[in-house]
Design a protein around this motif. Structure first.
Motif, short mmCIF file in Angstrom:
data_model
loop_
_atom_site.label_atom_id
_atom_site.label_comp_id
_atom_site.label_asym_id
_atom_site.label_seq_id
_atom_site.Cartn_x
_atom_site.Cartn_y
_atom_site.Cartn_z
N ALA A 407 0.84 -1.21 0.00
CA ALA A 407 0.00 0.00 0.00
C ALA A 407 0.87 1.25 0.00
N ALA A 408 1.96 1.21 0.80
CA ALA A 408 2.85 2.38 0.86
C ALA A 408 3.60 2.58 -0.45
N ARG A 409 3.88 1.52 -1.18
CA ARG A 409 4.64 1.62 -2.43
C ARG A 409 3.78 2.02 -3.62
N THR A 410 2.46 1.88 -3.50
CA THR A 410 1.58 2.12 -4.63
C THR A 410 1.67 3.55 -5.12
N THR A 411 1.62 4.50 -4.20
CA THR A 411 1.68 5.92 -4.59
C THR A 411 2.98 6.23 -5.31
N ASP A 412 4.08 5.71 -4.79
CA ASP A 412 5.38 5.95 -5.43
C ASP A 412 5.44 5.33 -6.83
N ASP A 443 16.99 4.99 -24.00
CA ASP A 443 17.18 4.95 -22.54
C ASP A 443 15.93 5.40 -21.81
N SER A 444 15.29 6.47 -22.32
CA SER A 444 14.05 6.95 -21.71
C SER A 444 12.94 5.93 -21.85
N ARG A 445 12.88 5.29 -23.03
CA ARG A 445 11.85 4.28 -23.26
C ARG A 445 12.05 3.07 -22.32
N ARG A 446 13.30 2.65 -22.17
CA ARG A 446 13.60 1.51 -21.31
C ARG A 446 13.24 1.81 -19.86
N THR A 447 13.51 3.03 -19.42
CA THR A 447 13.18 3.41 -18.05
C THR A 447 11.67 3.41 -17.83
N LEU A 448 10.91 3.91 -18.81
CA LEU A 448 9.45 3.92 -18.70
C LEU A 448 8.90 2.49 -18.67
N PHE A 449 9.43 1.64 -19.54
CA PHE A 449 8.96 0.25 -19.58
C PHE A 449 9.22 -0.45 -18.24
N THR A 450 10.40 -0.21 -17.66
CA THR A 450 10.73 -0.81 -16.37
C THR A 450 9.77 -0.34 -15.29
N ALA A 451 9.43 0.95 -15.28
CA ALA A 451 8.51 1.48 -14.28
C ALA A 451 7.10 0.91 -14.46
N GLN A 452 6.67 0.79 -15.71
CA GLN A 452 5.34 0.22 -15.96
C GLN A 452 5.28 -1.24 -15.54
N THR A 453 6.33 -1.98 -15.84
CA THR A 453 6.39 -3.39 -15.42
C THR A 453 6.39 -3.52 -13.90
N ALA A 454 7.13 -2.65 -13.22
CA ALA A 454 7.19 -2.68 -11.76
C ALA A 454 5.82 -2.37 -11.15
N ARG A 455 5.07 -1.47 -11.77
CA ARG A 455 3.75 -1.15 -11.22
C ARG A 455 2.79 -2.33 -11.38
N VAL A 456 2.86 -3.02 -12.51
CA VAL A 456 2.02 -4.20 -12.67
C VAL A 456 2.40 -5.28 -11.66
N SER A 457 3.70 -5.48 -11.44
CA SER A 457 4.16 -6.46 -10.45
C SER A 457 3.70 -6.08 -9.05
N LEU A 458 3.72 -4.80 -8.75
CA LEU A 458 3.28 -4.33 -7.44
C LEU A 458 1.78 -4.59 -7.25
N GLN A 459 1.01 -4.36 -8.30
CA GLN A 459 -0.42 -4.66 -8.21
C GLN A 459 -0.65 -6.14 -7.94
N ARG A 460 0.16 -6.97 -8.58
CA ARG A 460 0.06 -8.42 -8.34
C ARG A 460 0.44 -8.74 -6.89
N GLU A 461 1.50 -8.14 -6.39
CA GLU A 461 1.91 -8.37 -5.01
C GLU A 461 0.81 -7.96 -4.03
N ARG A 462 0.16 -6.86 -4.31
CA ARG A 462 -0.86 -6.36 -3.39
C ARG A 462 -2.05 -7.31 -3.36
N THR A 463 -2.48 -7.78 -4.50
CA THR A 463 -3.59 -8.73 -4.49
C THR A 463 -3.21 -10.03 -3.78
N GLU A 464 -1.97 -10.48 -3.97
CA GLU A 464 -1.52 -11.68 -3.28
C GLU A 464 -1.50 -11.48 -1.77
N ALA A 465 -1.05 -10.30 -1.32
CA ALA A 465 -1.04 -10.01 0.11
C ALA A 465 -2.45 -9.93 0.65
N TRP A 466 -3.35 -9.36 -0.14
CA TRP A 466 -4.76 -9.25 0.26
C TRP A 466 -5.37 -10.64 0.43
#
Length: 497
Positions: A407-412, A443-466
């Protein structure tokens, strides 16, 4: 022998005088301490409110998830096996209770034969002569036979209590199997949704890189871009295309796992998933008591372990009672009829007894060994109970920590994706006007892709924790109010010393 005579002399008159209820060897139960902390060492996600946990998966307002869980429960071999064990335990409980009551059997028999008599005459010197009379004989018999073992020392009552505890434990394990299947199905469903979200990210990234490669090739053909930059753009597009293929394969594998869990045809499941919204907001978490003892009492597996201690305790009492005399009473009533050559005779019979007392004398130590084995199983049950409580505390604490952290990481994570997107858009505009290099764009595209992938993984982690939190809290199960257990996992469970 002196001890046996004393016990028998005390119990036998008591049993005969008050309905043959007998005297038991079991003593008042002792208490087994369970390792529970005074409070959670992880933050509660709701401030201590105690909302209902029943049917927690329905709180998502996702009919497809409810349908999948129902289908998975119907198809699960674990749930079916647990249900079969419930039926078996119920039958055992009926048998143990019936042993306390007199048994009554009806008997009937019929036989047919012949009977004969000889007549002889003679005198003086005359020759002796004789004759034989033969007549059919039919014998008919019907009656009722009863037998009752008087539970002098509580062995049968201990067997009944043990069987009752095992039946309740089997019921709790059936609920635990259902909760586990629901949690497993929910995790598979959320994993499917997360995979599809990641697939959309990969598709968007692939399209963007492919367009950049196309424009770079046109620019290189016109002589405005170096061949090295064109090669870099093509390599970037190929790299994205490979990741997209890999992601599609992962989603296909994930969907087959959901098909296997639910038992729904894959084509039908694909249609249902396509018609359902991709992502829903997780509801607020409720029902987590601030006192661990209250929370852990909601878990069916802990309750089953608690009943295991009670059952093992009763088994010790039963094995101990086997070392003492047994008293049984039998009786019968019946009618016997003889038929022969026009003659018929009926007889009514009844008997009470014998009242038999069986005293164990020599058995090579088998009864003592059985008692020692029962005590060892009791010690094992106590250890299992304590371990289940510790494991339950650990699972709840871990789920609380993970849910709070996600939950704390979602906003970030949302902020990172938003700002990286702004940065990429600006870099792409600069590249289009010739003010940024292809290296900067990639480089900018790679950074954006990494951030988008991390957000999807975080959503998955949150549902698993729930899901893990609700599973660790018993998934909405509550301890039966009519439970024979007078204590809770607060720290104690009723057992024999």
């Amino acid at each position: 022998m002196r001890r046996l005579r004393l016990i028998a002399s005390l119990c036998l008159p008591l049993g005969l005088g008050i309905g043959l209820s007998g005297c038991g060897l079991t003593r008042p139960p002792a208490q087994v301490e369970a390792p529970l902390p005074a409070q959670w060492h992880a933050p509660l996600p709701h401030g201590g409110s105690l909302a209902s946990l029943a049917d927690w998966w329905r709180q998502l307002d996702d009919p497809l998830l409810v349908e999948l869980i129902a289908a998975a429960e119907a198809a699960s071999p674990n749930v079916a096996s647990a249900a079969a064990r419930v039926a078996e335990a119920r039958s055992t409980r009926v048998q143990a209770g019936a042993a306390l009551l007199p048994s009554l059997d009806g008997t009937a028999s019929a036989s047919r034969g012949v009977s004969g008599s000889s007549l002889g005459a003679g005198g003086g010197g005359s020759t002796t002569s004789s004759s034989t009379t033969v007549a059919p004989l039919t014998t008919l018999q019907a009656g009722l036979q009863s037998k009752w073992e008087i539970d002098l020392f509580g062995r049968l009552r201990a067997d009944r209590d043990s069987a009752e505890a095992k039946q309740n434990s089997a019921n709790a394990k059936w609920h635990d199997a259902r909760v586990s299947v629901a949690a497993e199905t929910a995790n598979a469903y959320f994993a499917e949704r997360a995979c599809q979200e990641q697939l959309r990210v990969a598709e968007s990234d692939t399209r963007s890189r492919a367009e950049t490669s196309r424009l770079t090739d046109l620019s290189a053909g016109a002589g405005f871009t170096s061949p090295a930059d064109a090669a870099l753009a093509r390599a970037s597009a190929s790299d994205a295309s490979g990741r997209l293929i890999q992601q599609r394969a992962q989603c296909a594998v994930q969907r087959k796992a959901l098909v296997a869990l639910s038992g729904i045809d894959e084509t039908t499941l694909e249609q249902k998933l396509a018609a359902s919204p991709a992502q829903r907001v997780l509801p607020a978490v409720g029902g987590i008591a601030s006192v661990p003892a209250q929370a852990i009492s909601q878990r069916p597996d802990v309750y089953a372990a608690e009943l295991g201690v009670a059952s093992a305790s009763a088994d010790v009492g039963s094995a101990e009672a086997e070392r003492y005399p047994k008293l049984s009473l039998s009786g019968s009533i019946g009618r016997l009829q003889y038929r022969t050559d026009g003659f018929k005779q009926s007889l009514d019979t009844w008997t009470i007894g014998p009242l038999s007392l069986t005293v164990p004398l020599l058995d090579g130590g088998s009864r003592v060994a059985n008692t020692d084995a029962a005590k060892a199983r009791y010690a094992e049950a106590v250890s299992t109970y304590r371990a289940s409580v510790r494991q339950a505390v650990r699972e709840v604490e871990e789920a609380l920590v993970n849910l709070d952290a996600t939950a704390a990481r979602t906003t970030d994570a949302d902020s990172a994706v938003k700002n990286y997107q702004v940065s990429f858009n600006a870099t792409q505009a600069r590249y289009s006007s010739g003010l940024a290099s292809l290296f900067e764009l990639e480089d900018s595209r790679r950074t954006l892709f990494t951030a988008q992938t991390a957000r999807v993984s975080l959503q998955r982690e949150r549902t698993e924790a729930w899901v893990a939190l609700y599973r660790s809290m018993g998934g909405g199960w509550s301890r039966p109010e009519s439970s024979s257990m007078t204590t809770t996992p607060t720290a104690k469970v009723a057992t024999s010393p």
